[in-house]
Each structure stands twice: as structure tokens, then as C-alpha cells.
Design a protein around this motif. Structure first.
Motif, PDB file in Angstrom:
ATOM      1  N   SER A  77      44.040  46.300  46.469  1.00 50.11           N
ATOM      2  CA  SER A  77      42.591  46.064  46.496  1.00 50.11           C
ATOM      3  C   SER A  77      42.271  44.597  46.753  1.00 50.11           C
ATOM      4  O   SER A  77      41.377  44.279  47.533  1.00 50.11           O
ATOM      5  N   LEU A  78      43.005  43.704  46.078  1.00 48.02           N
ATOM      6  CA  LEU A  78      42.743  42.273  46.267  1.00 48.02           C
ATOM      7  C   LEU A  78      43.020  41.860  47.708  1.00 48.02           C
ATOM      8  O   LEU A  78      42.221  41.159  48.331  1.00 48.02           O
ATOM      9  N   ILE A 205      32.150  41.961  49.731  1.00 47.91           N
ATOM     10  CA  ILE A 205      33.195  42.023  48.705  1.00 47.91           C
ATOM     11  C   ILE A 205      33.024  43.291  47.868  1.00 47.91           C
ATOM     12  O   ILE A 205      33.975  44.050  47.653  1.00 47.91           O
ATOM     13  N   VAL A 206      31.786  43.546  47.432  1.00 46.94           N
ATOM     14  CA  VAL A 206      31.528  44.740  46.625  1.00 46.94           C
ATOM     15  C   VAL A 206      31.877  46.003  47.421  1.00 46.94           C
ATOM     16  O   VAL A 206      32.519  46.923  46.910  1.00 46.94           O
ATOM     17  N   LEU A 269      35.195  46.129  36.273  1.00 47.58           N
ATOM     18  CA  LEU A 269      35.158  44.747  35.784  1.00 47.58           C
ATOM     19  C   LEU A 269      34.828  43.697  36.860  1.00 47.58           C
ATOM     20  O   LEU A 269      33.945  42.861  36.642  1.00 47.58           O
ATOM     21  N   PRO A 270      35.520  43.720  38.027  1.00 45.82           N
ATOM     22  CA  PRO A 270      35.187  42.699  39.036  1.00 45.82           C
ATOM     23  C   PRO A 270      33.729  42.729  39.447  1.00 45.82           C
ATOM     24  O   PRO A 270      33.108  41.688  39.650  1.00 45.82           O
ATOM     25  N   ILE A 271      33.162  43.941  39.535  1.00 47.65           N
ATOM     26  CA  ILE A 271      31.747  44.048  39.911  1.00 47.65           C
ATOM     27  C   ILE A 271      30.883  43.411  38.827  1.00 47.65           C
ATOM     28  O   ILE A 271      29.952  42.654  39.110  1.00 47.65           O
ATOM     29  N   LEU A 272      31.224  43.707  37.555  1.00 45.23           N
ATOM     30  CA  LEU A 272      30.447  43.139  36.463  1.00 45.23           C
ATOM     31  C   LEU A 272      30.556  41.613  36.471  1.00 45.23           C
ATOM     32  O   LEU A 272      29.615  40.910  36.126  1.00 45.23           O
ATOM     33  N   LEU A 273      31.717  41.096  36.889  1.00 40.18           N
ATOM     34  CA  LEU A 273      31.908  39.645  36.921  1.00 40.18           C
ATOM     35  C   LEU A 273      31.109  38.975  38.040  1.00 40.18           C
ATOM     36  O   LEU A 273      30.570  37.890  37.862  1.00 40.18           O
ATOM     37  N   VAL A 274      31.043  39.607  39.223  1.00 40.47           N
ATOM     38  CA  VAL A 274      30.275  38.964  40.310  1.00 40.47           C
ATOM     39  C   VAL A 274      28.788  39.307  40.226  1.00 40.47           C
ATOM     40  O   VAL A 274      27.980  38.689  40.914  1.00 40.47           O
ATOM     41  N   TYR A 275      28.430  40.255  39.358  1.00 41.95           N
ATOM     42  CA  TYR A 275      27.042  40.718  39.314  1.00 41.95           C
ATOM     43  C   TYR A 275      26.011  39.600  39.109  1.00 41.95           C
ATOM     44  O   TYR A 275      24.992  39.571  39.814  1.00 41.95           O
ATOM     45  N   PRO A 276      26.259  38.650  38.187  1.00 41.94           N
ATOM     46  CA  PRO A 276      25.263  37.574  38.026  1.00 41.94           C
ATOM     47  C   PRO A 276      25.011  36.794  39.323  1.00 41.94           C
ATOM     48  O   PRO A 276      23.866  36.467  39.636  1.00 41.94           O
ATOM     49  N   PHE A 277      26.090  36.542  40.090  1.00 45.46           N
ATOM     50  CA  PHE A 277      25.927  35.824  41.360  1.00 45.46           C
ATOM     51  C   PHE A 277      25.195  36.700  42.361  1.00 45.46           C
ATOM     52  O   PHE A 277      24.307  36.250  43.080  1.00 45.46           O
TER      53      PHE A 277
END
Lengths: 293, 299
Positions: A77-78, A205-206, A269-277
Motif C-alpha cells: 500500500s505504501l 493519496i486517499v 488510521l492513515p486516513i484519520l491522520l491526514v484528515y485534519p490536513f
């Protein structure tokens, strides 16, 4: 505007309650699954878990994160996100720039534009799509996950509409100073469109992180699956053949349910991490494409 | 001058080339590949060696007992999603517009936009967990008020509505963005004038806010027409099971099983082509209407 009448006040209160409830409705299911993932298998099995872990434990995560298949799919995925985003963004920028020019300074511009936009409306469907990728020899390779969707036409349209809002004088004066199109794109257009590019980049990215169907179909062996495709097979389809014998010994302490919950949360998790941006940009981005001359 | 212009625009052609080639292969290639719908296609013989059989694949697929039900399911589910997917965000935007405490407004927006960004794998997994008839929290709560466990994902009575509801749940928040953007562009003096004329909040909503949103409502409605056959493959594929094929099998999942599970490539392509043809028709009409009614252009 403030309500003074009794009915008005009642509405205001009810409105706040309703909207806060709607907001909670969007997040509580995720919190519940998170709570299950940190609970012991007995508590989860007995249905004692609501919004907070019962008998808090990391066991499910330890189990998932020592699984080779899970880690490998994370790696795929990465790779896919990095390579796919790089390819998508370069093509989007070049194409958006070229198509934002007027027909008289870019011969054939209208033909090119229609060539790309038509693909929003017509597609060959699922089987011919699969056969083409197979014939191109891409099955089972990272290229299959990156190349077929390398030109996100919708994003190109967003960006070209944004490019058109930039003052024409910038380009004209650069031309007079002897700059060519590559220089103008690199030194003027890209620096001026960073917020727009950030929006499109985050969406890309998403999109790559969330894609699961192509991995499932185009990869022949599960060790090539990106994470979402892997999750599709183990969490949604319960493919138990992917559980090996060393797993069984640990299964006493965790359960099918807590494991699924942990994997689901790790997948989000990655989505939750980039969500604020993301949130900072996407409201602007959504409106951006609709600005036209 | 013409000469110079050519060398000047050469880079533009070079910028288009890589994307052009990729789209030619991976978008137009499959479109050309649609011809296998008219062949007795076999992988071994390929497109050029397979026998041409006219419309036999179409005749065959429409003679299958389940096909018409699948089309019916698709249209029903897609139609309900279109309607609910328009009403829910418009209502939410109107209600959000009434909120005066900015921090609460932003907080609610943050929460309702989130599900849009999660894949149907994640959301499917969450729904399967919370809706489970044995251990799911939804049935536990229903149990508290004396309702027996319902197998939402395995019951044909519930399944299509669950699809619509969960789709609205995922998308309604994000869809409010365009309506909220439209609300900010309404001229504040219109509200002041309405107040002077004695209009209360309800009258203002009815006579200022809604008319102000009308162009975008018309635009979104017409554009959504193009989705009459898009019942949502990602969602259905991750939530359905053979028990609910009767009510939840849609064209896309049907094509998937015909093609990849039964390996009937040509028949599956014929069915897919039927869907594409109808969709292109609806999408064209929808964009034409959007252009006529809301002056919408793609570029």
C-alpha cells in the motif's frame, strides 16, 4: 439572528441537539469498533463493550502487527501510494497546464480536451478493462495498480479551471523575458497553485490508500495485495486459509471479532491522520473547480 | 510568426503525450474491447480469432431468469439513493446554517465529513460488526426495548434500505459542502430586507435561502440523473451475501460474478455494455439539462 419567541427557542435547542446527534452518529460506530479492538476477547464476546474498552489489552494489535501478510500488504500500500501519487500528480500538472491554454496558442487543444473528457462519460466496463491490463502484461505488478488510473481526468479539469484564474499577464511577461512553457509551469504556475495542488494531492493519496478492487482482481497472489484488498479477504470475506498454525496458539487470547476490529482501525488510521490536513483544504478545493471566467 | 509559434507550443504537445498514450491504452483500449460482447470470445483465441455471433450474448443474458430482477434492484436502489442523497444534505445544510455558535458548527462539520473518506472495506467491516444479530451493538440496543435480533444484512426485507441508509450516512455530510458554499453567496441585504418586511426565520428560509440555493439544487439533481444504474458496486460487494441476492444483487455485482467467477467474459461484457449504453444516455441528458437549466459546463 436570535429567536425571542418560545417556538423559536425550542427550534434552536432541538436543532443543536439534532445536529450534534448527527455528528456523533458519524463517529460513534468507529469509536465502538475501536473499543472492541482494545477489549479482551471474553468481554467482546459477551457483548459488554460499548464506547470504552473493557479489560484493556493490546493483544489484538500485537497479533495483527506480527502477521507477515498484514505487514507485507501495508508495504504494498505504501509503495502504491508513493508511486501512484507521484505519477498522478505529474501527469495532472502537465495536462492541466497544457489544456488551460487557449486554442489559438495551443493547436488542437479542443481535440485533446475532448479526448480526455470523453472518458468520464464512456468506459469499456469491467471485463475489457481487465483483459487490457492482462494483455499489457501488468498483472501481478505494481504497474497494474498505478498505470490504468494514472490520468485522473476529473482532477485535471479542476486544476485547469484553477490555472485559468491566474492572471494572463504573468505568463505573457515571462514569455517576453524568454521563458518557455516548462519554465513558466515550474517557476510560476506550480508555486502559485500550491493550495490547489495540496488538495488534489491529498485526495489522490486517499484514493490510492482506499482502492481495493484493482488489487483484489489484478494481483494473482495474496502476498501482492495492498492493505485494503487484504482486509477485504480477511475481514469481509473471512478467508481463514490466511490464518496459519502459529496464529492458532494466540487465538485463545484474542477473538475473530477483536482482530477484525483492530485491522479495521489500522486500515482507517492513515486516513484519520491526514484528515485534519485534508479538511483544511477540501472545502476550498471543492469550490475551486467551479470558479470560471 | 507561425513558425515561431510552432516551436513555442511544442512543449505543450509534449506535456499532453504521456497522458494521451496512457488514456489511449487504458481507457480507449477497453472501449475497443467491448467488441467481445458480439463474439463467442475465448481467452485462447483472443479478439482476432474468436467467432462473431452478433447479438447472441445479449439474447442469452436477457434470457437468464435473474437478469430482470437484477436490473430492477439496481434501478430501485439507485433511485432511492439519488433521492435520499439530495434531500439529506440540503436539509442538513439548512439546519447548519441556523447554528450561530461557530465552534459547534465546525465540530459538527468535521464529524459529518469524515465517513466520506473511509473506504467501503472499512465501513463494511464496521457495519458487519455493529449489525451482527448475535453480538452487534445495534441489536443489543434493540433488545433493551424488547425487539428480537434482526439480521439486517441477511434479510431481503431490510437489505436494500440498509444500503440506502448506510450510503446516505457515508455521503450526506460531504455533500453538504456545495450547498453551504451556495448559502454563503446569498446577499445578506436580502435577509435584512426580509426582516424589514416582517419575515420571521421560517419565512426567510422559505423566501430567501431556498431560492438562493435553487440553482445548485437544480444542478445537483440533474447531474445525479446520470447515476440511475449506479447502485454502488463497492458498497454492495462488501455487504451482500447469497442470502440477499434476491433484493440486493445489482448489475455491477452480477457482471462481476458472470465474468470473474463463471469466466463468461463475453456474456458479462454484453451485460456491462447494456449498462454503459443506458448510462451514457442518462449522463448525456443530465449534462445537457445541467447546461440548459444551470448553465453548467465541465471546462
Amino acid at each position: 439572528m436570535v429567536y425571542t419567541s418560545f417556538g423559536g427557542k425550542l427550534f434552536t435547542v432541538a436543532n443543536y441537539i439534532l445536529l450534534i446527534a448527527l455528528g456523533l452518529l458519524c463517529i460513534l460506530p468507529l469509536i465502538h469498533v475501536g473499543a472492541v479492538s482494545f477489549s479482551s476477547s471474553t468481554a467482546a464476546g459477551a457483548g459488554n463493550v460499548n464506547l470504552w474498552p473493557v479489560d484493556f489489552t493490546w493483544k489484538s494489535y500485537q497479533f495483527v502487527l506480527q502477521k507477515k501478510e498484514f505487514l507485507r500488504s501495508m508495504e504494498v500500500s505504501l509503495q502504491r501510494v508513493l508511486l501512484g501519487t507521484a505519477v498522478n500528480m505529474s501527469l495532472t500538472v502537465m495536462l492541466g497546464y497544457a489544456l488551460s491554454k487557449e486554442s489559438r496558442s495551443f493547436f488542437g487543444r479542443t481535440w485533446y480536451a475532448w479526448f480526455f473528457v470523453l472518458t468520464i462519460f464512456i468506459n469499456g466496463g469491467f471485463i475489457p478493462w481487465y483483459l487490457v491490463i492482462k494483455e499489457a502484461g501488468l498483472l501481478n505488478s505494481l504497474g497494474a495498480l498505478v498505470l490504468p488510473g494514472a490520468v485522473p481526468v476529473f482532477n485535471v479539469v479542476l486544476l485547469l479551471n484553477f490555472f485559468r484564474t491566474l492572471p494572463k499577464e504573468l505568463e505573457e511577461s515571462a514569455f517576453v523575458d524568454g521563458a518557455g512553457h516548462w519554465t513558466i509551469l515550474w517557476k510560476i504556475f506550480i508555486p502559485l497553485s500550491l493550495p490547489a495542488l495540496a488538495t488534489i494531492g491529498l485526495f489522490t493519496i486517499v484514493g490510492h490508500w482506499n482502492a481495493w478492487f484493482d488489487g483484489l482482481i489484478l494481483m494473482n497472489s495474496p502476498d501482492k495485495y495492498p492493505l485494503q484488498s487484504y482486509l477485504q479477504t480477511v475481514v469481509i470475506n473471512r478467508d481463514l486459509s490466511l490464518v496459519n498454525s502459529t496464529d492458532i496458539s494466540m487465538l485463545a487470547e484474542v477473538s475473530d471479532r477483536t482482530l477484525k476490529a483492530a485491522q479495521t482501525l489500522l486500515g482507517a488510521l492513515p486516513i484519520l491522520l491526514v484528515y485534519p490536513f485534508l479538511q483544511k483544504y477540501f472545502v476550498k478545493g471543492m469550490v475551486m473547480g467551479s470558479v470560471k471566467e | 510568426m507561425v513558425e515561431k509559434n510552432w516551436s513555442r507550443q511544442l512543449p505543450l504537445h509534449l506535456m499532453v503525450m504521456p497522458a494521451l498514450l496512457l488514456v489511449l491504452v487504458f481507457s480507449y483500449g477497453p472501449i475497443a474491447g467491448l467488441v467481445i460482447a458480439f463474439q463467442k470470445y475465448s481467452i485462447v483465441k483472443g479478439i482476432f480469432g474468436s467467432e462473431w455471433i452478433g447479438f447472441d450474448n445479449f439474447r442469452y443474458v436477457f434470457s437468464l431468469p435473474g437478469t430482470l430482477d437484477v436490473i430492477g434492484n439496481t434501478v430501485l436502489i439507485a433511485f432511492m439513493k439519488i433521492v435520499a442523497g439530495l434531500i439529506a444534505p440540503i436539509a442538513t445544510a439548512l439546519l447548519l446554517n441556523e447554528i450561530r455558535i461557530e465552534s459547534i458548527k465546525r465540530g459538527v462539520q468535521t464529524l459529518i465529513y469524515l465517513p466520506h473518506f473511509l473506504s467501503w472495506i472499512i465501513l463494511g467491516s464496521i457495519l458487519i460488526d455493529i449489525l451482527s444479530p448475535s453480538s452487534g451493538i445495534v441489536n443489543q440496543m434493540l433488545g433493551l426495548i424488547g425487539i428480537k435480533p434482526i439480521f439486517f444484512l441477511g434479510d431481503n426485507q431490510w437489505f436494500p434500505y440498509l444500503l440506502v441508509l448506510s450510503d446516505v450516512w457515508k455521503e450526506f455530510g460531504f455533500s453538504t459542502i456545495v450547498y453551504l458554499a451556495a448559502l454563503t453567496s446569498i446577499n445578506p441585504t436580502l435577509y435584512e430586507a426580509a426582516v424589514v418586511d416582517g419575515a420571521g426565520r421560517w419565512k426567510q428560509t422559505l423566501h430567501v435561502t431556498l431560492p438562493g440555493m435553487l440553482p445548485i439544487i437544480i444542478l445537483m439533481s440533474t447531474l445525479s440523473l446520470g447515476n440511475v444504474l449506479n447502485a454502488g458496486f463497492d458498497q454492495v460487494f462488501n455487504l451482500y451475501s447469497p442470502q440477499v441476492y434476491e433484493s440486493g444483487d445489482i448489475i455491477d455485482t452480477f457482471v462481476y460474478r458472470l465474468g470473474l467467477v463463471d469466466a463468461q467474459y463475453a456474456v458479462a461484457t454484453a451485460m456491462g455494455m447494456f449498462k454503459s449504453a443506458v448510462s451514457v444516455l442518462f449522463v448525456s441528458v443530465s449534462y445537457y439539462l445541467a447546461y440548459r437549466l444551470a448553465n453548467y459546463r465541465i471546462f
